[in-house]
Write a protein that holds these residues in place. Structure first.
Motif, PDB file in Angstrom:
ATOM      1  N   LEU A   1       0.896  -1.278  -0.086  1.00 41.45           N
ATOM      2  CA  LEU A   1       0.053  -0.059   0.183  1.00 41.45           C
ATOM      3  C   LEU A   1       0.942   1.310   0.178  1.00 41.45           C
ATOM      4  N   LEU A   2       1.936   1.336   0.657  1.00 42.72           N
ATOM      5  CA  LEU A   2       2.845   2.312   0.766  1.00 42.72           C
ATOM      6  C   LEU A   2       3.493   2.584  -0.276  1.00 42.72           C
ATOM      7  N   ASN A   3       4.141   1.632  -1.163  1.00 43.07           N
ATOM      8  CA  ASN A   3       4.432   1.587  -2.480  1.00 43.07           C
ATOM      9  C   ASN A   3       3.535   2.282  -3.521  1.00 43.07           C
ATOM     10  N   LEU A   4       2.271   1.862  -3.298  1.00 44.73           N
ATOM     11  CA  LEU A   4       1.098   2.250  -4.113  1.00 44.73           C
ATOM     12  C   LEU A   4       0.953   3.560  -4.112  1.00 44.73           C
ATOM     13  N   HIS A   5       1.183   4.056  -2.791  1.00 41.13           N
ATOM     14  CA  HIS A   5       1.069   5.597  -2.693  1.00 41.13           C
ATOM     15  C   HIS A   5       1.946   6.496  -3.163  1.00 41.13           C
ATOM     16  N   HIS A   6       3.423   5.827  -3.134  1.00 35.23           N
ATOM     17  CA  HIS A   6       4.233   6.639  -3.982  1.00 35.23           C
ATOM     18  C   HIS A   6       4.128   6.688  -5.308  1.00 35.23           C
ATOM     19  N   GLU A   7       3.747   5.553  -5.828  1.00 37.45           N
ATOM     20  CA  GLU A   7       3.256   5.287  -7.423  1.00 37.45           C
ATOM     21  C   GLU A   7       2.195   6.324  -7.626  1.00 37.45           C
ATOM     22  N   LEU A   8       1.424   6.390  -6.968  1.00 43.85           N
ATOM     23  CA  LEU A   8       0.327   7.600  -7.183  1.00 43.85           C
ATOM     24  C   LEU A   8       0.584   8.855  -7.332  1.00 43.85           C
TER      25      LEU A   8
ATOM     26  N   ARG B   1      -8.404   8.414  -1.273  1.00 45.29           N
ATOM     27  CA  ARG B   1      -8.813   7.173  -1.114  1.00 45.29           C
ATOM     28  C   ARG B   1      -7.666   6.356  -0.417  1.00 45.29           C
ATOM     29  N   ASN B   2      -6.526   6.365  -1.270  1.00 49.65           N
ATOM     30  CA  ASN B   2      -5.353   5.342  -0.863  1.00 49.65           C
ATOM     31  C   ASN B   2      -4.739   5.619   0.414  1.00 49.65           C
ATOM     32  N   VAL B   3      -4.535   7.264   0.679  1.00 46.57           N
ATOM     33  CA  VAL B   3      -4.093   7.209   2.171  1.00 46.57           C
ATOM     34  C   VAL B   3      -5.173   7.037   3.131  1.00 46.57           C
ATOM     35  N   TYR B   4      -6.371   7.367   2.868  1.00 51.27           N
ATOM     36  CA  TYR B   4      -7.413   6.773   3.930  1.00 51.27           C
ATOM     37  C   TYR B   4      -7.135   5.207   4.117  1.00 51.27           C
TER      38      TYR B   4
ATOM     39  N   LYS C   1       0.555  -0.536  16.205  1.00 54.73           N
ATOM     40  CA  LYS C   1      -0.030   0.306  14.999  1.00 54.73           C
ATOM     41  C   LYS C   1       0.293   1.667  15.003  1.00 54.73           C
ATOM     42  N   GLN C   2       0.731   2.208  16.171  1.00 60.16           N
ATOM     43  CA  GLN C   2       1.098   3.697  16.128  1.00 60.16           C
ATOM     44  C   GLN C   2       2.570   3.652  15.271  1.00 60.16           C
ATOM     45  N   PHE C   3       3.320   2.707  15.330  1.00 64.49           N
ATOM     46  CA  PHE C   3       4.817   2.854  14.857  1.00 64.49           C
ATOM     47  C   PHE C   3       4.294   2.901  13.236  1.00 64.49           C
ATOM     48  N   TYR C   4       3.485   2.008  12.917  1.00 62.10           N
ATOM     49  CA  TYR C   4       3.363   1.824  11.405  1.00 62.10           C
ATOM     50  C   TYR C   4       2.688   2.981  10.898  1.00 62.10           C
ATOM     51  N   ALA C   5       1.800   3.456  11.567  1.00 68.60           N
ATOM     52  CA  ALA C   5       1.148   4.662  11.286  1.00 68.60           C
ATOM     53  C   ALA C   5       2.040   5.980  11.105  1.00 68.60           C
ATOM     54  N   SER C   6       2.979   5.872  12.022  1.00 69.90           N
ATOM     55  CA  SER C   6       4.041   7.086  12.243  1.00 69.90           C
ATOM     56  C   SER C   6       4.861   7.056  10.757  1.00 69.90           C
ATOM     57  N   LEU C   7       5.163   5.789  10.122  1.00 68.90           N
ATOM     58  CA  LEU C   7       5.725   5.591   8.934  1.00 68.90           C
ATOM     59  C   LEU C   7       5.192   6.214   7.807  1.00 68.90           C
ATOM     60  N   VAL C   8       3.882   5.952   7.797  1.00 75.12           N
ATOM     61  CA  VAL C   8       2.917   6.672   6.834  1.00 75.12           C
ATOM     62  C   VAL C   8       2.971   8.097   7.001  1.00 75.12           C
TER      63      VAL C   8
ATOM     64  N   PHE D   1     -11.648  10.608  12.090  1.00 71.77           N
ATOM     65  CA  PHE D   1     -11.306   9.754  12.950  1.00 71.77           C
ATOM     66  C   PHE D   1      -9.915   9.078  12.898  1.00 71.77           C
ATOM     67  N   LEU D   2      -9.625   8.650  11.841  1.00 76.38           N
ATOM     68  CA  LEU D   2      -8.246   8.009  11.888  1.00 76.38           C
ATOM     69  C   LEU D   2      -7.167   9.050  11.953  1.00 76.38           C
ATOM     70  N   ILE D   3      -7.512  10.429  11.600  1.00 80.47           N
ATOM     71  CA  ILE D   3      -6.476  11.483  11.902  1.00 80.47           C
ATOM     72  C   ILE D   3      -6.240  11.425  13.494  1.00 80.47           C
ATOM     73  N   LYS D   4      -7.673  11.376  14.220  1.00 74.84           N
ATOM     74  CA  LYS D   4      -7.401  11.532  15.443  1.00 74.84           C
ATOM     75  C   LYS D   4      -7.010  10.372  16.392  1.00 74.84           C
ATOM     76  N   GLU D   5      -7.188   9.069  15.762  1.00 77.52           N
ATOM     77  CA  GLU D   5      -6.586   7.870  16.262  1.00 77.52           C
ATOM     78  C   GLU D   5      -5.166   7.816  16.140  1.00 77.52           C
ATOM     79  N   PHE D   6      -4.499   8.184  14.771  1.00 74.55           N
ATOM     80  CA  PHE D   6      -2.942   8.128  14.789  1.00 74.55           C
ATOM     81  C   PHE D   6      -2.380   9.267  14.773  1.00 74.55           C
ATOM     82  N   GLU D   7      -3.161  10.519  15.225  1.00 70.12           N
ATOM     83  CA  GLU D   7      -2.329  11.819  15.225  1.00 70.12           C
ATOM     84  C   GLU D   7      -1.509  12.028  14.111  1.00 70.12           C
TER      85      GLU D   7
END
Length: 319
Positions: A133-140, A227-230, A247-254, A282-288
């Motif tokens: 998904l992260l690679n797809l983000h960079h491709e987009l 949509r992809n970031v979401y 989960k917070q660790f992986y969210a911080s990578l994104v 909600f996800l903005i709040k959950e993962f700061e």
């Protein structure tokens, strides 16, 4: 002594007693002619009784004592044998207990290894999808392109330049949402600041400005990006393959992949119902996600920071 006090010797004494008893009676009858005389000699009978009681009785008593001793000896041997057998059984049981303890320890260690392997496999499964998904983000982002003719000039941009251009255009929309256009007698347009009198007015203007920005110019360009970031953050949130603390660790990578311009665009997208609200907010709040965003950029617009704070405070997802 033990060889003398045997069951065999006891039987011999019993038989000797029997023989003496029979012999004594036979001699007594022969000597005294018991059946030939009508009168019995009481003194002789008494002597016979003394003989039988003294000699034969003593032999039989001795034989009984020997038999009793032999019985006690055999019983003691049986007890010792049984005790040895019980000790052997106890020893065998203790050995089995030790073996069971070792097996339990081995099973426990094996289970730990399996659990560690299972956790490793779960993380690998999660990371495979996550990094795809992260690679797809960079491709987009790399495939983003924007072209527009403005004042007879063809404006064309690619990749992150498109996001920077979108940020600039949205800034302009937000700026002029709080002003009105006044035309002079010569037809020249001038903008006069018109601050909103309430949060409701500010919200209506903000929504109108964002809709014009998004639906008129950038929907085809940014909809897939949003949509992809979401879905990356939603995948992290919904995944059962990793612990909540991870989960917070992986969210911080994104989050580290997002520029300030992108965060600005995501923030306003998440405030509009039907687009990013309520799930993305909600996800903005959950993962700061806005942890590193400079809110001074939106604080210059009256009530915008307050609108954001109000919406994110009690936001509930619908997924």
């Amino acid at each position: 002594m033990k060889k003398t006090l045997t069951e065999k010797n006891s039987k011999i004494l019993l038989w000797i007693g029997v023989i003496l008893f029979i012999a004594g009676i036979a001699i007594f009858i022969f000597k005294e002619s018991l059946f030939l005389e009508s009168k019995v000699n009481a003194e002789k009978v008494a002597q016979l009784g003394d003989f039988i009681g003294g000699v034969v009785g003593s032999l039989w008593s001795l034989a009984g004592v020997i038999l009793f001793y032999v019985a006690l000896t055999e019983q003691r041997k049986d007890i010792e044998i049984n005790r040895d057998a019980l000790n052997a059984q106890v020893s065998a049981l203790n050995q089995q207990i030790k073996e069971f303890e070792l097996q339990r320890t081995e099973l426990s260690e094996t289970r730990k290894v399996f659990e560690e392997q299972s956790e490793t496999l779960k993380i690998q499964r999660f990371e495979n999808t996550f990094f795809q998904l992260l690679n797809l983000h960079h491709e987009l982002v790399d495939k983003l392109n924007f072209s527009k003719v403005s004042m007879m000039i063809n404006i064309s941009m690619e990749k992150r330049e498109v996001l920077s251009k979108a940020f600039e255009d949205l800034e302009i929309k937000m700026k002029y949402s709080n002003s009105f256009n006044v035309k002079s007698s010569t037809g020249e347009s001038t903008y006069t600041e018109d601050k909103p009198k309430s949060k409701e007015i500010a919200l209506a203007r903000m929504n109108k400005a964002y809709k014009e920005f998004y639906f008129d110019d950038y929907k085809q360009i940014l909809s897939h990006y949003f949509r992809n970031v979401y879905h990356i953050f939603k995948f992290i949130y919904k995944s059962k393959l990793i612990e909540k603390s991870e989960k917070q660790f992986y969210a911080s990578l994104v989050r580290a992949q997002l520029s300030s311009d992108e965060l600005y665009l995501i923030l306003y997208n998440s405030l509009l119902e039907g687009l990013g609200y309520p799930n993305f907010l909600f996800l903005i709040k959950e993962f700061e996600i806005m942890q590193n965003f400079d809110f001074r950029i939106i604080e210059k617009y009256e009530y915008h920071k307050g609108i954001y704070d109000d919406k994110i405070k009690d936001v509930k997802p619908t997924f």
